[in-house]
Design a protein around this motif. Structure first.
Motif: not given
Length: 143
Positions: A44-50, A66-69, A120-125
């Motif tokens: 996880s991350s508070d940033k949109p990606f790492v 990886r995109v988180y948001n 929009k992210i439909l499926e993580h990760p």
């Protein structure tokens, strides 16, 4: 468990092991453990990606991220990007066109200066293997 990436050092001919977060990157040849680099990305991350830079010779850069948001509309003035989706599914918009879905096993790409976003992210990760040409500069994000 954090794994390391193993590269063959181009100039010395010696085997060199560096961590996925190290600043020293292979320049002219090598072997990259992409799965280990993906495994090193945080859950996880508070940033949109790492991202993790894996290779860079100035002309071409390779990284995983990886995109988180959702990622707002932006472009890169100095590099074109090719994203191979390794896992996940998302809605993208490129160059103001109709939003579209892309998923693992597909590639999305754009040339330098072209606006793009993850709506929009439909499926993580949601994880990508990125090839940037020339190498994307850290400060090359323009809205």
């Amino acid at each position: 468990m954090k794994k390391s990436l193993t590269f063959m050092a181009a100039l010395t001919g010696m085997s060199l092991t560096i961590s996925a977060t190290a600043q020293q990157l292979p320049q002219s040849f090598g072997k990259i453990d992409v799965l280990a680099a993906i495994d090193s990305l945080p859950e996880s991350s508070d940033k949109p990606f790492v991202d993790r830079r894996l290779a860079d010779n100035g002309e071409v850069g390779v990284r995983v991220f990886r995109v988180y948001n959702p990622v707002p509309t932006h472009n890169h003035a100095f590099s074109s990007t090719y994203l191979s989706i390794k896992s996940g599914r998302a809605i993208f918009s490129i160059d103001g066109g109709q939003p579209f879905e892309a998923a693992a096993g597909e590639m999305v790409f754009w040339s330098r200066g072209v606006n793009h976003q993850v709506i929009k992210i439909l499926e993580h990760p949601l994880v990508f293997l990125a090839i940037d040409a020339p190498t994307r500069r850290q400060n090359d994000v323009h809205q």
